[in-house]
Write an enzyme that holds these catalytic residues in place. Structure first.
Site, short mmCIF file in Angstrom:
data_model
loop_
_atom_site.label_atom_id
_atom_site.label_comp_id
_atom_site.label_asym_id
_atom_site.label_seq_id
_atom_site.Cartn_x
_atom_site.Cartn_y
_atom_site.Cartn_z
CB CYS A 47 -14.78 10.45 -28.81
SG CYS A 47 -13.12 10.63 -29.44
N1 LIG Z 1 -9.14 13.93 -32.53
C1 LIG Z 1 -9.29 13.59 -31.25
O1 LIG Z 1 -9.48 14.46 -30.39
C2 LIG Z 1 -9.23 12.14 -30.81
C3 LIG Z 1 -9.16 11.87 -29.42
C4 LIG Z 1 -9.12 10.54 -29.00
C5 LIG Z 1 -9.17 9.52 -29.93
N2 LIG Z 1 -9.26 9.80 -31.27
C6 LIG Z 1 -9.29 8.66 -32.18
O2 LIG Z 1 -8.21 8.76 -33.09
C7 LIG Z 1 -8.60 8.24 -34.38
C8 LIG Z 1 -8.38 9.29 -35.46
O3 LIG Z 1 -9.18 10.43 -35.13
P1 LIG Z 1 -8.99 11.83 -35.85
O4 LIG Z 1 -9.84 12.80 -35.13
O5 LIG Z 1 -7.55 12.15 -36.01
O6 LIG Z 1 -9.62 11.45 -37.27
P2 LIG Z 1 -9.66 12.23 -38.66
O7 LIG Z 1 -11.00 12.01 -39.25
O8 LIG Z 1 -9.16 13.63 -38.51
O9 LIG Z 1 -8.67 11.36 -39.59
C9 LIG Z 1 -7.28 11.31 -39.45
C10 LIG Z 1 -6.59 11.28 -40.79
O10 LIG Z 1 -6.48 9.95 -41.28
C11 LIG Z 1 -6.31 10.06 -42.67
N3 LIG Z 1 -6.39 8.74 -43.30
C12 LIG Z 1 -7.48 8.03 -43.67
N4 LIG Z 1 -7.11 6.86 -44.21
C13 LIG Z 1 -5.77 6.81 -44.19
C14 LIG Z 1 -4.80 5.88 -44.62
N5 LIG Z 1 -5.15 4.73 -45.20
N6 LIG Z 1 -3.50 6.17 -44.42
C15 LIG Z 1 -3.12 7.35 -43.85
N7 LIG Z 1 -3.99 8.28 -43.44
C16 LIG Z 1 -5.30 8.02 -43.61
C17 LIG Z 1 -7.38 11.05 -43.03
O11 LIG Z 1 -7.16 11.62 -44.32
C18 LIG Z 1 -7.24 12.08 -41.91
O12 LIG Z 1 -6.40 13.14 -42.27
C19 LIG Z 1 -10.05 7.80 -34.22
O13 LIG Z 1 -10.07 6.43 -33.89
C20 LIG Z 1 -10.54 8.62 -33.03
O14 LIG Z 1 -11.60 7.99 -32.37
C21 LIG Z 1 -9.27 11.09 -31.72
#
Ligand SMILES: NC(=O)c1ccc[n+]([C@@H]2O[C@H](COP(=O)([O-])OP(=O)(O)OC[C@H]3O[C@@H](n4cnc5c(N)ncnc54)[C@H](O)[C@@H]3O)[C@@H](O)[C@H]2O)c1
Length: 415
Positions: A252
């Site tokens: 992030c």
């Molecule tokens: N993890 C956190 O703590 C957190 C906190 C706040 C915001 N975010 C935001 O949330 C979003 C996701 O973050 P994350 O940490 O879960 O990411 P991540 O890298 O773990 O990805 C999430 C999942 O999305 C899947 N994916 C990719 N393309 C896809 C598609 N076309 N259809 C379905 N699934 C698909 C991936 O395989 C992965 O399992 C980002 O924008 C991030 O900035 C995350």
């Protein structure tokens, strides 16, 4: 009854206990979840198997979207190699979902992104399905908030911001989240909700940049910045402590601010605070390596061919998440200068495959003999599971980037 009324009634009636389907394109994650196994250290497998027993199912079959009343998108939003937003995941996922949209659904984007994404990328694609947004189908943006490893909060107790494309969308968005979240915070538009998330993360990036700059000044003046931050934090109003470190990590803080920088250019604006803190924070790994070289130099050694143990390669304490970890950048800088690099991290037993970094290494056991065998150890992530007394007693030289060793110690260099 309109689509909105029907959907709100359904969501209200469900209360807590929604039936959940998890969609992913990664078959291995889907298999793992369906077998009741977690692939994230801070989420226990017991929580996953409990969810599976309650009817949770993961799938790669997007045609099942049609069964869902609410569709929540939380796919990655990284930067590309030009440090510009990579919207491909959001766009690809929306395109995969689109054929299965129907009246009476709500679509919520949770990925962190620039203001305007929901209107510019999701809205036209949803409209292509022929559905009227705000009448047949509802569109909201609600940023994800999470602090992995923080025991003081859980999903329910972290307030959730929601913005709708129309007022009807907002009403449906609130009905979606209210059963699961104690406090839902409505805002006037999807753009305001998108900007809220960026403000939160930019606030952190800028303040960490400030304290990292103060660290360099304090060091030159012979002052311990950690002592100063702790003393300042006793002020009961108007001050929030931020701590310096080896650079920004995680998915992030190093990334999200640049989503705004990119979008602001469209309006002829420069986000100078973001750029400046980015500059300071990005220099930190080099600063740490410089401090290590000074320490080795004092002992009559060069960094080239020195044996260096990096302690902690996850981006923050007590987690196994290595995304954007500054420790890895430090390892690369050390290797480029000819050092023999090893690492120790109780949360990361083997250096995992990463998109841009490759190390064929496993975590070194943290024994007295092992620590003593290195010319220097660099403490980059202050995991609670490290034995700090053992490290201090046995290391030849310690470069401490986390303020773990307070006061003066002959073999500790603060960085
Ligand atoms: N993890 C956190 O703590 C957190 C906190 C706040 C915001 N975010 C935001 O949330 C979003 C996701 O973050 P994350 O940490 O879960 O990411 P991540 O890298 O773990 O990805 C999430 C999942 O999305 C899947 N994916 C990719 N393309 C896809 C598609 N076309 N259809 C379905 N699934 C698909 C991936 O395989 C992965 O399992 C980002 O924008 C991030 O900035 C995350």
């Amino acid at each position: 009854m309109t689509s909105k009324e029907q959907l709100i009634k359904k969501l209200n009636k469900t209360s807590i206990g929604f039936k959940v389907i998890g969609f992913d394109i990664d078959q291995s994650k889907v298999d793992s979840l369906n077998n009741g196994k977690s692939y994230i250290e801070h989420i226990g497998s017991d929580a996953i198997s409990k969810a599976v027993k309650c009817g949770f199912k993961a799938t790669t079959d997007f045609s099942r979207i049609i069964e869902c009343d609410a569709i929540i998108l939380c796919v990655p939003t990284p930067l590309n190699k030009y440090r510009e937003p990579d919207m491909s995941f959001v766009i690809d996922t929306t395109n995969m979902v689109k054929p299965y949209l129907r009246a009476g659904q709500v679509l919520s984007l949770e990925s962190t992104t620039y203001p305007g994404t929901t209107e510019e990328e999701l809205l036209p694609r949803v409209q292509e399905s022929g559905l009227q947004v705000g009448e047949d189908i509802f569109l909201v943006y609600s940023p994800e908030r999470e602090d992995p490893g923080n025991p003081n909060f859980e999903t329910r107790t972290i307030p959730k911001v929601v913005g709708g494309h129309t007022s009807a969308c907002l009403e449906v968005g609130k009905a979606l989240y209210q059963p699961a979240i104690d406090k839902v915070v409505p805002v006037s538009s999807t753009k305001a909700a998108e900007m809220t998330k960026l403000l939160e993360n930019i606030h952190r990036a800028v303040n960490i940049g400030l304290v990292n700059e103060m660290k360099i000044v304090a060091d030159k003046m012979g002052i311990d910045i950690f002592e100063v931050v702790d003393a300042a934090a006793t002020k009961p109003f108007g001050f929030t402590p931020y701590y310096p470190g080896p650079g920004l990590g995680g998915h992030c803080i190093p990334i999200d601010p640049f989503y705004l920088t990119w979008k602001a250019r469209e309006y002829g604006l420069h986000t100078r605070f973001i750029e400046l803190s980015g500059e300071v924070n990005q220099r930190m790994p080099e600063y740490v390596v410089g401090k290590l070289m000074d320490g080795l130099n004092e002992a009559g050694k060069a960094l080239k061919k020195a044996k260096v143990l990096v302690l902690g390669i996850a981006y923050k304490k007590n987690v196994d998440d290595m995304r954007e970890s500054p420790s890895v950048e430090i390892m690369e800088l050390l290797e480029a200068k000819g050092a023999h690099v090893a690492y120790s991290d109780p949360h990361v037993p083997v250096f995992p495959p990463m998109r841009e970094h490759h190390f064929d290494l496993s975590s070194e056991p943290l024994t007295a003999e092992n620590v003593a065998a290195f010319d220097a150890v660099v403490l980059t992530t202050d995991h609670d599971r490290f034995d700090y007394a053992l490290i201090l007693q046995n290391a030849q030289l310690v470069v401490d980037t986390r303020g773990k060793y307070r006061g003066k110690h002959k073999k500790v260099i603060k960085a």
